[in-house]
Design a protein around this motif. Structure first.
Motif, short mmCIF file in Angstrom:
data_model
loop_
_atom_site.label_atom_id
_atom_site.label_comp_id
_atom_site.label_asym_id
_atom_site.label_seq_id
_atom_site.Cartn_x
_atom_site.Cartn_y
_atom_site.Cartn_z
N GLU A 146 -0.31 -1.18 2.68
CA GLU A 146 -1.35 -2.28 3.13
C GLU A 146 -0.44 -3.04 4.15
OE1 GLU A 146 -4.12 -5.94 1.68
OE2 GLU A 146 -3.91 -4.26 0.47
N GLU A 147 -0.87 -3.33 5.16
CA GLU A 147 -0.48 -4.30 6.26
C GLU A 147 -0.06 -5.44 5.80
OE1 GLU A 147 -1.44 -5.79 10.77
OE2 GLU A 147 -2.58 -4.67 9.66
N GLY A 148 1.38 -5.93 6.09
CA GLY A 148 2.04 -7.29 5.34
C GLY A 148 2.43 -7.23 3.95
N TRP A 169 19.00 7.44 8.61
CA TRP A 169 17.63 7.30 8.65
C TRP A 169 17.08 7.28 10.23
CZ3 TRP A 169 14.04 7.25 4.88
CH2 TRP A 169 14.57 7.08 3.47
N ARG A 170 16.06 7.84 10.46
CA ARG A 170 15.76 8.08 11.93
C ARG A 170 14.09 7.80 11.66
NH1 ARG A 170 19.00 12.53 11.70
NH2 ARG A 170 20.98 12.34 12.86
N PHE A 171 13.43 7.45 12.95
CA PHE A 171 11.90 7.13 13.02
C PHE A 171 11.38 7.77 14.04
CE2 PHE A 171 8.72 3.68 14.04
CZ PHE A 171 7.75 4.31 13.01
N ALA A 172 10.22 8.46 13.98
CA ALA A 172 9.19 8.66 14.84
C ALA A 172 8.14 8.11 14.84
CB ALA A 172 9.13 10.42 14.81
N ASP A 173 7.61 6.90 15.88
CA ASP A 173 6.65 5.94 15.82
C ASP A 173 5.26 6.68 16.14
OD1 ASP A 173 7.12 6.61 18.36
OD2 ASP A 173 6.97 4.32 19.07
N PHE A 174 4.43 6.56 15.08
CA PHE A 174 3.13 6.93 15.01
C PHE A 174 2.79 8.37 14.78
CE2 PHE A 174 3.05 2.80 17.69
CZ PHE A 174 2.39 2.11 16.73
N LEU A 175 3.67 9.35 14.76
CA LEU A 175 3.78 10.68 14.72
C LEU A 175 4.10 11.14 13.55
CD1 LEU A 175 5.67 11.79 18.01
CD2 LEU A 175 3.02 11.45 17.75
N ARG A 176 3.21 12.07 12.94
CA ARG A 176 3.56 12.95 11.84
C ARG A 176 4.17 14.22 12.24
NH1 ARG A 176 1.80 13.66 6.41
NH2 ARG A 176 1.93 15.67 5.39
N LYS A 201 1.52 -2.52 11.92
CA LYS A 201 1.32 -1.25 12.61
C LYS A 201 2.21 -0.69 13.09
CE LYS A 201 -3.73 -2.62 13.08
NZ LYS A 201 -4.84 -2.88 14.23
N ASP A 202 3.47 -1.36 13.52
CA ASP A 202 4.37 -0.63 14.37
C ASP A 202 5.42 0.35 13.46
OD1 ASP A 202 3.65 -1.83 16.77
OD2 ASP A 202 4.90 -3.57 16.58
N HIS A 203 5.11 -0.02 12.08
CA HIS A 203 5.85 0.78 11.06
C HIS A 203 5.32 1.93 10.80
CE1 HIS A 203 7.68 -3.45 9.88
NE2 HIS A 203 8.62 -2.72 10.21
N PHE A 224 6.04 10.33 5.97
CA PHE A 224 4.80 9.92 6.68
C PHE A 224 4.35 8.71 6.37
CE2 PHE A 224 0.75 9.45 8.45
CZ PHE A 224 0.78 9.45 9.72
N LEU A 225 4.67 7.34 6.87
CA LEU A 225 3.97 6.10 6.28
C LEU A 225 2.83 5.73 7.31
CD1 LEU A 225 4.33 3.60 4.62
CD2 LEU A 225 5.86 2.81 6.52
N LYS A 226 1.57 5.66 6.42
CA LYS A 226 0.44 5.11 7.01
C LYS A 226 0.15 3.57 6.64
CE LYS A 226 -4.43 6.07 7.52
NZ LYS A 226 -5.51 6.85 7.10
N VAL A 227 -0.05 2.60 7.58
CA VAL A 227 -0.30 1.36 7.56
C VAL A 227 -1.59 1.01 7.65
CG1 VAL A 227 0.43 -0.91 8.15
CG2 VAL A 227 2.22 0.82 8.21
N ILE A 228 -2.17 0.55 6.62
CA ILE A 228 -3.78 0.51 6.52
C ILE A 228 -4.00 -1.17 6.62
CG2 ILE A 228 -4.14 2.34 5.41
CD1 ILE A 228 -4.47 0.98 2.77
N PRO A 229 -5.13 -1.55 7.23
CA PRO A 229 -5.43 -3.07 7.42
C PRO A 229 -5.83 -3.50 5.88
CG PRO A 229 -7.28 -1.59 8.41
CD PRO A 229 -5.97 -0.82 7.96
N PRO A 230 -5.68 -4.89 5.91
CA PRO A 230 -5.99 -5.53 4.46
C PRO A 230 -7.47 -5.30 4.30
CG PRO A 230 -4.82 -7.22 5.90
CD PRO A 230 -5.13 -5.93 6.70
#
Length: 286
Positions: A146-148, A169-176, A201-203, A224-230
């Motif tokens: 959850e966001e925050g 550690w590496r990161f590909a933003d918004f992509l799976r 959301k940037d994470h 794959f990390l999904k950030v969901i709104p509160p």
């Protein structure tokens, strides 16, 4: 008599050369060492059979070293058998005990050698290097936060990793994705934990952890990390009102019925009252 022993020994050597079931014994123990030791034995044929002790599961497991240590492994065993050859005498009654002692020492020392991992592992049964049956790229694991809120990801594999590894550690933003070129380096070092204290959301995206041993890739792990709104929270009374309104016909969703005290009397009731008054008036006139 001595010629007969040599003939029997020659036949045994020929059988060894064409015997495919010797396994680790044939792979690890040189034929000339077997011959030298067994010339001192009372029963040459049985002596060769005793070397099957090197086909035990313990020897097989201890011999699973990385490819650069295969030759040192064989050299170490050859040294031990040469020492055995010097220690035993003709018709030595303690031959089996001395042979088993060398085998136990071999297992103990071989177990300390670097293990074989992704780039190849030595198997003394077929006497060759075999690739690891585990994939270099592990399947993508789904995570959500959850966001925050904080979240942690571990760089750990389903098998034992070699010592003294480094993690990138590496990161590909918004992509799976598992496409290597889509990732950018974030951090590297000994720590296998990647922590986010407050997710935004940037994470959101795919995180890759590559484990390196001596600058050679051992495994790559993906999240794959999904950030969901509160979550939007409703009280009990608000939910009850929404439920009641959903049961009303469409035209009554926005206009509630007037309270019973404000409703007008029906036409039938008015007609009945008017007829009763007219009849009463006629009776009074007589």
């Amino acid at each position: 008599m001595y010629a007969l022993v040599l003939c029997l020994l020659f036949l045994r050597v020929v059988c060894d050369l064409y015997d495919e079931d010797e396994g680790c014994s044939q792979c690890l123990v040189k034929l000339e060492l077997k011959t030298s030791v067994c010339l001192k034995a009372k029963d040459v044929g049985r002596c060769f059979e005793k070397f099957n002790v090197f086909n035990s599961a313990e020897v097989v497991q201890a011999s699973r070293v990385e490819k650069t240590h295969v030759e040192p492994l064989k050299a170490m065993l050859a040294t031990k058998l040469k020492n055995l050859d010097e220690r035993i005498e003709h018709n030595d009654p303690e031959f089996l005990e001395k042979l088993q002692s060398e085998v136990d020492d071999f297992i103990a020392e071989a177990s300390k050698m670097p293990r074989g991992f992704q780039d190849g592992v030595f198997n003394c049964i077929p006497c060759r290097l075999e690739p690891c049956d585990l994939p270099l790229d592990c399947p993508v694991q789904n995570r959500s936060v959850e966001e925050g809120k904080p979240i942690q990801m571990l760089c750990e594999a389903a098998f034992k990793l070699p010592p003294n590894t480094e993690n990138v550690w590496r990161f590909a933003d918004f992509l799976r994705t598992q496409e290597i070129e889509m990732f950018e380096d974030v951090v590297e070092g000994k720590d296998n934990l990647f922590a986010i204290s407050s997710a935004t959301k940037d994470h959101q995206g795919t995180y890759q952890c590559e484990v390196l041993a001596n600058e050679v890739s051992v495994v790559r792990i993906y999240y794959f990390l999904k950030v969901i709104p509160p979550n939007v929270k409703f009280g009990h009374s608000e939910l009850e009102k929404i439920f009641q309104l959903s049961l009303l016909p469409g035209e009554n969703l926005h206009a509630a019925s007037p309270p019973p005290s404000q409703q007008l009397p029906s036409i039938v009731l008015i007609s009945f009252c008017f007829t009763s008054l007219l009849l009463l008036f006629c009776l009074t006139l007589g």
